[in-house]
Design an enzyme around this catalytic site. Structure first.
Site, PDB file in Angstrom:
ATOM      1  N   HIS A 239      -2.789  -8.554   7.074  1.00  0.00           N
ATOM      2  CA  HIS A 239      -3.595  -7.331   7.093  1.00  0.00           C
ATOM      3  C   HIS A 239      -4.925  -7.638   7.796  1.00  0.00           C
ATOM      4  O   HIS A 239      -5.104  -8.710   8.356  1.00  0.00           O
ATOM      5  CB  HIS A 239      -3.908  -6.899   5.643  1.00  0.00           C
ATOM      6  CG  HIS A 239      -2.723  -6.506   4.842  1.00  0.00           C
ATOM      7  ND1 HIS A 239      -2.044  -5.330   5.045  1.00  0.00           N
ATOM      8  CD2 HIS A 239      -2.094  -7.144   3.825  1.00  0.00           C
ATOM      9  CE1 HIS A 239      -1.043  -5.245   4.167  1.00  0.00           C
ATOM     10  NE2 HIS A 239      -1.052  -6.336   3.415  1.00  0.00           N
TER      11      HIS A 239
ATOM     12  N   CYS B 159       3.552  -6.534   6.108  1.00  0.00           N
ATOM     13  CA  CYS B 159       3.657  -6.646   4.642  1.00  0.00           C
ATOM     14  C   CYS B 159       4.672  -5.673   4.022  1.00  0.00           C
ATOM     15  O   CYS B 159       5.867  -5.926   4.093  1.00  0.00           O
ATOM     16  CB  CYS B 159       2.271  -6.502   4.022  1.00  0.00           C
ATOM     17  SG  CYS B 159       2.128  -7.249   2.403  1.00  0.00           S
TER      18      CYS B 159
HETATM   19  N1  GLN Z   1       4.183  -4.089  -2.549  1.00  0.00           N
HETATM   20  C1  GLN Z   1       4.451  -5.237  -1.692  1.00  0.00           C
HETATM   21  C2  GLN Z   1       4.096  -6.566  -2.399  1.00  0.00           C
HETATM   22  O1  GLN Z   1       3.404  -6.562  -3.390  1.00  0.00           O
HETATM   23  C3  GLN Z   1       3.668  -5.129  -0.397  1.00  0.00           C
HETATM   24  C4  GLN Z   1       2.152  -5.181  -0.573  1.00  0.00           C
HETATM   25  C5  GLN Z   1       1.371  -4.866   0.697  1.00  0.00           C
HETATM   26  O2  GLN Z   1       1.871  -4.220   1.585  1.00  0.00           O
HETATM   27  N2  GLN Z   1       0.116  -5.356   0.777  1.00  0.00           N
HETATM   28  O3  GLN Z   1       4.479  -7.620  -1.918  1.00  0.00           O
END
Ligand code: GLN
Length: 259
Positions: A208, A99
């Site tokens: 995740h 992510c």
């Molecule tokens: N800030 C990034 C987004 O909103 C990654 C979010 C995350 O790592 N869960 O896409």
């Protein structure tokens, strides 16, 4: 794999800033599955300001997710290490980035506030966050791996499961191989049906969870690749009793109506 004095050093990218949604569980899972095979495993935290030589000693790099704010905090330090990371990954050092970390490994990440964070150009992709008025990509998710000449997981399941929560949408360039096909969920952008990306032995994905415990085949692929690159020989890991891991995997597939 014959018992040997195998040792792996896992580089953990900015542990205090990039471990959202349980991503530190990927480090724990990698270490446990290695140690259950008598592979001595050291976890090395890659903090802001670290010198390049410590990064060069890592046998693979794992990075987790982060909010836009933490991504803005780390980007200057990450860019200062662009050369060493490109060299490592070109050499075949494996990586798993979830992510928020892979979003910084493409050409750029446009944050929710419209800030364009330059990336490390490791993946041929770009990521754009279309602002907080566009719904985030959130939920349990499942995909089907897309094998390629470099990425093969013989004799194992071809599905992956996880949980996604991202505002950024990632768009693959013509030189970028996807990691998986979306079976359920949004994937990279909710449009093209792809999830994640592959560069050499580096995996980018939006899963995740943490990702590795419910996807033991990917954890073992990372361990195998790390050992093969480090010791320059073919490696076949001792199988583990993964009944519980696969029950958790199948539970998510069933919950999402994929099975
Ligand atoms: N800030 C990034 C987004 O909103 C990654 C979010 C995350 O790592 N869960 O896409």
């Amino acid at each position: 794999m014959k018992k040997g004095n195998y040792k792996l050093t896992v580089g953990w990218l900015y542990p205090d800033l990039m471990s959202t949604y349980g991503d530190r569980g990927n480090i724990i899972c990698f270490k446990r599955r290695s140690e259950w095979r008598n592979i001595k495993t050291e976890v090395f935290p890659i903090e802001v300001g670290l010198s390049n030589k410590h990064i060069e000693n890592c046998d693979l790099i794992i990075g987790g997710g982060a909010q836009d704010r933490q991504q803005e905090i780390v980007i200057k330090d990450l860019l200062s290490k662009k050369t060493v990371y490109k060299k490592l990954f070109k050499r075949g050092i494996p990586g798993l980035f979830v992510c928020g970390s892979p979003q910084l490994l493409g050409h750029y990440y446009m944050t929710a506030n419209g800030k364009k964070l330059p990336g490390l150009d490791i993946f041929d992709f770009v990521t754009k966050h279309f602002g907080n008025n566009k719904p985030r990509c959130i939920g349990n998710t499942a995909g089907e791996l897309i094998p390629n000449s470099k990425f093969q997981i013989p004799n194992s399941k071809k599905t992956i499961v996880g949980f996604e929560n991202h505002g950024g949408r990632t768009y693959l360039g013509s030189n970028c191989k996807p990691f998986a096909k979306v079976l359920k969920g949004y994937g990279n952008n909710g449009e093209d049906g792809y999830e994640g990306a592959l560069y050499n032995n580096v995996i980018a994905c939006y899963y995740h969870g943490p990702f590795l415990p419910k996807n033991p085949h990917i954890a073992d692929w990372l361990i195998t690749k790390s050992l093969e690159i480090k010791y320059e020989k073919s490696i076949e890991l001792e199988p583990l009793d993964d009944a519980l891991e696969w029950r958790a995997h199948e539970f998510i597939l069933h919950k999402l109506g994929v099975r």
